[in-house]
Each structure stands twice: as C-alpha cells, then as structure tokens.
Motif scaffolding. Structure first.
Motif, PDB file in Angstrom:
ATOM      1  N   GLU A  10      38.662  51.016  48.135  1.00  0.00           N
ATOM      2  CA  GLU A  10      38.070  52.295  47.736  1.00  0.00           C
ATOM      3  C   GLU A  10      37.008  52.135  46.645  1.00  0.00           C
ATOM      4  N   ASP A  11      36.098  51.193  46.842  1.00  0.00           N
ATOM      5  CA  ASP A  11      34.977  50.920  45.937  1.00  0.00           C
ATOM      6  C   ASP A  11      35.408  50.400  44.567  1.00  0.00           C
ATOM      7  N   VAL A  12      36.646  49.897  44.475  1.00  0.00           N
ATOM      8  CA  VAL A  12      37.135  49.293  43.232  1.00  0.00           C
ATOM      9  C   VAL A  12      37.342  47.808  43.482  1.00  0.00           C
ATOM     10  N   LEU A  13      36.714  46.985  42.647  1.00  0.00           N
ATOM     11  CA  LEU A  13      36.923  45.545  42.697  1.00  0.00           C
ATOM     12  C   LEU A  13      38.150  45.230  41.858  1.00  0.00           C
ATOM     13  N   HIS A  14      39.196  44.725  42.490  1.00  0.00           N
ATOM     14  CA  HIS A  14      40.416  44.328  41.802  1.00  0.00           C
ATOM     15  C   HIS A  14      40.394  42.813  41.657  1.00  0.00           C
ATOM     16  N   VAL A  15      40.446  42.344  40.419  1.00  0.00           N
ATOM     17  CA  VAL A  15      40.453  40.909  40.146  1.00  0.00           C
ATOM     18  C   VAL A  15      41.780  40.573  39.478  1.00  0.00           C
ATOM     19  N   LYS A  16      42.493  39.636  40.064  1.00  0.00           N
ATOM     20  CA  LYS A  16      43.775  39.213  39.495  1.00  0.00           C
ATOM     21  C   LYS A  16      43.600  37.848  38.851  1.00  0.00           C
ATOM     22  N   ILE A  17      43.924  37.779  37.574  1.00  0.00           N
ATOM     23  CA  ILE A  17      43.935  36.502  36.867  1.00  0.00           C
ATOM     24  C   ILE A  17      45.335  35.929  37.090  1.00  0.00           C
ATOM     25  N   ALA A  18      45.418  34.833  37.829  1.00  0.00           N
ATOM     26  CA  ALA A  18      46.705  34.308  38.294  1.00  0.00           C
ATOM     27  C   ALA A  18      47.575  33.730  37.191  1.00  0.00           C
ATOM     28  N   HIS A  63      28.761  44.931  44.012  1.00  0.00           N
ATOM     29  CA  HIS A  63      28.300  46.187  43.407  1.00  0.00           C
ATOM     30  C   HIS A  63      29.370  47.287  43.471  1.00  0.00           C
ATOM     31  N   PRO A  64      30.550  47.032  42.887  1.00  0.00           N
ATOM     32  CA  PRO A  64      31.634  48.023  42.976  1.00  0.00           C
ATOM     33  C   PRO A  64      31.370  49.242  42.102  1.00  0.00           C
ATOM     34  N   GLY A  65      32.085  50.311  42.397  1.00  0.00           N
ATOM     35  CA  GLY A  65      32.010  51.513  41.571  1.00  0.00           C
ATOM     36  C   GLY A  65      32.875  51.403  40.338  1.00  0.00           C
ATOM     37  N   GLN A  66      33.836  50.488  40.351  1.00  0.00           N
ATOM     38  CA  GLN A  66      34.734  50.256  39.218  1.00  0.00           C
ATOM     39  C   GLN A  66      35.292  48.843  39.331  1.00  0.00           C
ATOM     40  N   VAL A  67      35.645  48.261  38.197  1.00  0.00           N
ATOM     41  CA  VAL A  67      36.283  46.942  38.165  1.00  0.00           C
ATOM     42  C   VAL A  67      37.620  47.080  37.445  1.00  0.00           C
ATOM     43  N   THR A  68      38.662  46.535  38.051  1.00  0.00           N
ATOM     44  CA  THR A  68      39.981  46.489  37.415  1.00  0.00           C
ATOM     45  C   THR A  68      40.433  45.042  37.364  1.00  0.00           C
ATOM     46  N   ILE A  69      40.747  44.579  36.171  1.00  0.00           N
ATOM     47  CA  ILE A  69      41.256  43.224  35.980  1.00  0.00           C
ATOM     48  C   ILE A  69      42.769  43.312  35.834  1.00  0.00           C
ATOM     49  N   HIS A  70      43.494  42.552  36.637  1.00  0.00           N
ATOM     50  CA  HIS A  70      44.954  42.504  36.570  1.00  0.00           C
ATOM     51  C   HIS A  70      45.344  41.256  35.782  1.00  0.00           C
ATOM     52  N   LEU A  71      45.941  41.485  34.619  1.00  0.00           N
ATOM     53  CA  LEU A  71      46.289  40.395  33.710  1.00  0.00           C
ATOM     54  C   LEU A  71      47.620  39.758  34.092  1.00  0.00           C
ATOM     55  N   PRO A  72      47.813  38.478  33.756  1.00  0.00           N
ATOM     56  CA  PRO A  72      49.039  37.775  34.156  1.00  0.00           C
ATOM     57  C   PRO A  72      50.267  38.114  33.314  1.00  0.00           C
ATOM     58  N   SER A 116      39.196  36.533  25.952  1.00  0.00           N
ATOM     59  CA  SER A 116      37.780  36.188  25.882  1.00  0.00           C
ATOM     60  C   SER A 116      37.091  36.473  27.220  1.00  0.00           C
ATOM     61  N   ALA A 117      37.712  36.050  28.313  1.00  0.00           N
ATOM     62  CA  ALA A 117      37.140  36.320  29.642  1.00  0.00           C
ATOM     63  C   ALA A 117      37.134  37.818  29.919  1.00  0.00           C
ATOM     64  N   LEU A 118      38.180  38.515  29.492  1.00  0.00           N
ATOM     65  CA  LEU A 118      38.263  39.968  29.663  1.00  0.00           C
ATOM     66  C   LEU A 118      37.135  40.664  28.908  1.00  0.00           C
ATOM     67  N   ALA A 119      36.906  40.253  27.681  1.00  0.00           N
ATOM     68  CA  ALA A 119      35.840  40.856  26.871  1.00  0.00           C
ATOM     69  C   ALA A 119      34.467  40.592  27.476  1.00  0.00           C
ATOM     70  N   ARG A 120      34.268  39.401  27.988  1.00  0.00           N
ATOM     71  CA  ARG A 120      32.977  39.072  28.617  1.00  0.00           C
ATOM     72  C   ARG A 120      32.743  39.934  29.857  1.00  0.00           C
ATOM     73  N   ALA A 121      33.779  40.093  30.674  1.00  0.00           N
ATOM     74  CA  ALA A 121      33.661  40.932  31.869  1.00  0.00           C
ATOM     75  C   ALA A 121      33.418  42.386  31.477  1.00  0.00           C
ATOM     76  N   HIS A 122      34.086  42.837  30.423  1.00  0.00           N
ATOM     77  CA  HIS A 122      33.905  44.212  29.949  1.00  0.00           C
ATOM     78  C   HIS A 122      32.462  44.449  29.512  1.00  0.00           C
ATOM     79  N   LEU A 179      26.078  47.208  32.964  1.00  0.00           N
ATOM     80  CA  LEU A 179      25.692  47.657  34.301  1.00  0.00           C
ATOM     81  C   LEU A 179      26.111  49.094  34.583  1.00  0.00           C
ATOM     82  N   GLY A 180      26.818  49.709  33.642  1.00  0.00           N
ATOM     83  CA  GLY A 180      27.273  51.079  33.829  1.00  0.00           C
ATOM     84  C   GLY A 180      28.442  51.205  34.798  1.00  0.00           C
ATOM     85  N   ILE A 181      29.236  50.142  34.921  1.00  0.00           N
ATOM     86  CA  ILE A 181      30.383  50.131  35.830  1.00  0.00           C
ATOM     87  C   ILE A 181      31.658  50.354  35.018  1.00  0.00           C
TER      88      ILE A 181
END
Length: 109
Positions: A9-17, A40-49, A59-65, A71-73
């Motif tokens: 649903e236009d959300v990029l879900h990234v799981k940090i394993a 080019h997602p409408g939203q990004v959600t990072i799933h933390l371990p 640090s990686a979370l802050a960089r992605a944020h 980009l206004g995402i």
C-alpha cells in the motif's frame, strides 16, 4: 543479508534483521537509501530488531530519517511488536533512546 524489505500500500517496509555494528551500519543505510530511490514510496517504515537498538542501529535509522525528511517522505520506526512511531535519535542525555518527534520539528540543538 542485513535488511529485507517489502512494499504494501505504497509503504516501504524495511526490516533490520539484527543489531547493526560498525562493519554493516553503512551498508544497511546505503541499502535503505537505494530502496527509497528505486521505489519512491509514499512512506517508509523501519522495523527494528529489538526494543533497545544499538547505537549503530540508531545511526542507520537517523541517516534514513534525514534522507526521507529531505525527500518529504513520512518516516516511522517500529519495534519487534510492530508498533510504529516517528522517532529520532535522542542522545542529549547520552542514552541513545528513541523519542517522539513533534510533527515537522527538527531537534538538533
């Protein structure tokens, strides 16, 4: 593989394993950046371990944020339970714990 992803649903879900360390933090951040630029997602959600991620994971979370913000995402993070919340690295007390962001506010003082 350090991260995995799927789009729903236009959300990029990234799981940090697993917790990131100095040897894989930059690679994970670059992979997230490449995924955002490719899809080019409408939203990004990072799933933390874990509920208490390591400083390298933050640090990686802050960089992605920062990248998503530029980009206004909309960007959120979720712990192992799946609950999402806008977060930013809070190192003002030396604790490196997540804190809620006031919508559209930058806290870098």
């Amino acid at each position: 593989m350090v991260i995995s992803h799927h789009i729903a649903e236009d959300v990029l879900h990234v799981k940090i394993a697993q917790e990131l360390d100095v040897t894989n933090r930059a690679a994970a951040a670059l992979q997230i950046e490449a995924l955002v630029h490719a899809h080019h997602p409408g939203q990004v959600t990072i799933h933390l371990p874990t509920h208490a991620p390591s400083p390298m994971t933050f640090s990686a979370l802050a960089r992605a944020h920062r990248m998503c913000q530029s980009l206004g995402i909309p960007f959120t993070a979720a712990g192992p339970g799946g609950r999402t919340s806008p977060v930013l690295l809070d190192d003002t007390a030396g604790t490196s714990r997540p804190r809620r962001l006031e919508h559209g506010t930058r806290h870098d003082h």
